[in-house]
Design a protein around this motif. Structure first.
Motif, mmCIF file in Angstrom:
data_model
loop_
_atom_site.group_PDB
_atom_site.id
_atom_site.type_symbol
_atom_site.label_atom_id
_atom_site.label_comp_id
_atom_site.label_asym_id
_atom_site.label_seq_id
_atom_site.Cartn_x
_atom_site.Cartn_y
_atom_site.Cartn_z
ATOM 1 N N GLN A 296 -11.048 0.400 -2.299
ATOM 2 C CA GLN A 296 -9.645 0.068 -2.545
ATOM 3 C C GLN A 296 -8.726 1.122 -1.937
ATOM 4 O OE1 GLN A 296 -8.270 -1.486 -6.276
ATOM 5 N NE2 GLN A 296 -10.336 -1.972 -6.963
ATOM 6 N N ARG B 84 -6.300 -0.304 8.128
ATOM 7 C CA ARG B 84 -6.293 -1.749 8.313
ATOM 8 C C ARG B 84 -7.735 -2.227 8.422
ATOM 9 N NH1 ARG B 84 -3.449 -2.654 13.361
ATOM 10 N NH2 ARG B 84 -1.574 -2.235 12.152
ATOM 11 N N PHE B 85 -8.185 -3.021 7.439
ATOM 12 C CA PHE B 85 -9.527 -3.581 7.463
ATOM 13 C C PHE B 85 -9.486 -4.953 8.134
ATOM 14 C CE2 PHE B 85 -12.084 -1.499 3.740
ATOM 15 C CZ PHE B 85 -11.851 -0.245 4.295
ATOM 16 N N SER C 222 -8.889 0.775 1.969
ATOM 17 C CA SER C 222 -8.185 -0.403 2.492
ATOM 18 C C SER C 222 -6.678 -0.285 2.332
ATOM 19 C CB SER C 222 -8.695 -1.674 1.813
ATOM 20 O OG SER C 222 -8.435 -1.646 0.424
#
Length: 384
Positions: free
Chosen positions: A82, A89-90, A85
């Motif tokens: 968390q 940028r995932f 991300s």
């Protein structure tokens, strides 16, 4: 001109239950309760410190390696993902792999890893022969390996790797075949099949175990097991990696294609292309968990920085790319090294003359002979 390639994130979780005598990774036996929360805090601080190196770039894969990452509770993995991300940028649907030891599987935990975002597992099985496992110093037996994989499947994991080793102490060809048969029965999407090597600074290197198969015996094991995997629909795409169609390990493919990766955690290594500087940076972190925990988030946690010289880039590139059956494109070499293809023309010609690879002017592909003598091919590109 250097063009930044795809970016991956590697996260090192350094503890294990017991150090295996063949292991040369940065792993440390856990003594007493492990500082999971403090370590995740350190990972986040480490990530924050390195963020300026990758601003604006998209992470294509995440890989939790170790050590034994499955010692970490799913809640700790979730908290890190968390935080990561929120900072990076995932890519949509990115591959997130967690290495796991069958001896650390607990009922219900796999569901929680899946809920945290992990969508691929890599099981360090090594063998399904209990005698071989004992001689390797593994903490699990073959029954636990079966059980752990089935727990993961019941939890909803449909993408997982099994690690197998061959040429083990006292192993015969029939035993190596049996390992592959047992692995195939579990229907993994990916199998890593590699030879036991006595790495420097390991217990096995200092005191080699008795009964290690001779070279010709090991080659027979490799050839027979390769044939078995091919017959079962697992295509070899790298020296020791086999996968069902479209199930290659995206994270490792990025390594072998000379992609970039941000390394977070104790002893983690990273490789990053700095477009503004037209440089390739290798960075590694402090190895010992105690030192890393104390210094993460600052320059003190950096074990070293090195910019790869233009003279060494061809060798570093080939060290990865020539492991792949697909080889590499010359355009890809130019983009990821910042060098013209003329920089490797003489070496490619020598390798082609020896029957080690083919070169059609656009793509270089190792031959079967070249894959067998991969180290010799790579050595051609060592700088003077």
């Amino acid at each position: 001109m250097l063009i930044p390639p795809p970016l991956s994130l590697y996260v090192h979780l350094p503890w294990c239950v017991r150090k295996c005598p063949y292991c040369d990774f940065n792993s440390h036996e856990g003594r007493g309760p492990l500082p999971f929360e403090a370590y995740v805090d350190a990972l986040i601080a480490d990530l924050d410190h390195d963020l300026p190196l990758v601003w604006g770039r998209t992470v294509q894969t995440v890989f939790f390696g170790g050590g034994t990452p499955s010692l970490f509770p799913a809640e700790a993995v979730d908290r890190f993902l968390q935080a990561a991300s929120a900072r990076l940028r995932f890519a949509p649907g990115l591959e997130i792999t967690l290495e796991t030891n069958p001896g650390t599987a607990e009922h219900g935990r796999f569901e929680h890893y899946l809920a945290a975002g992990v969508n691929r597992l890599s099981f360090g099985v090594q063998s399904f022969d209990d005698g071989c496992l004992r001689r390797l110093g593994r903490i699990h037996d073959s029954r636990e390996a079966d059980y752990a994989v089935k727990l993961a499947q019941d939890a909803g994991f449909d993408n997982f790797n099994l690690d197998l080793m061959y040429a083990l102490p006292e192993q015969t060809l029939a035993m190596a075949e049996y390992d592959v048969e047992r692995a195939l029965a579990l229907q993994p999407t990916h199998i890593s099949h590699y030879q036991l090597t006595l790495e420097p600074n390991t217990l096995f290197a200092a005191r080699p175990p008795a009964g290690i198969p001779e070279h010709d015996e090991a080659w027979d094991m490799q050839e027979r097991c390769q044939a078995m995997l091919a017959e079962a629909g697992y295509a070899q795409y790298e020296i020791s990696a086999y996968a069902r169609p479209e199930r290659q390990c995206a994270h490792n493919l990025n390594y072998w294609r000379f992609g970039d990766y941000l390394g977070i955690g104790a002893g983690a290594h990273g490789k990053l292309t700095l477009g503004s500087e037209q440089a390739i940076l290798r960075r590694w972190k402090a190895k010992h968990p105690a030192e890393y925990l104390a210094k993460a988030g600052g320059a003190g946690a950096i074990g070293g920085d090195e910019r790869i010289s233009a003279e060494r880039r061809p060798f570093d590139f080939m060290l990865n790319a020539l492991r792949l059956n697909e080889g590499f494109s010359l355009a890809g070499f130019e983009a990821t090294t910042g060098l013209p293809r003329a920089a490797i023309a003489a070496e490619l010609a020598t390798a082609a003359d020896r029957g080690w690879l083919s070169n059609d002017g656009e793509r270089v592909v190792p031959s079967e002979l070249g894959r067998r003598f991969a180290n010799d091919v790579m050595e051609l590109f060592l700088p003077d």
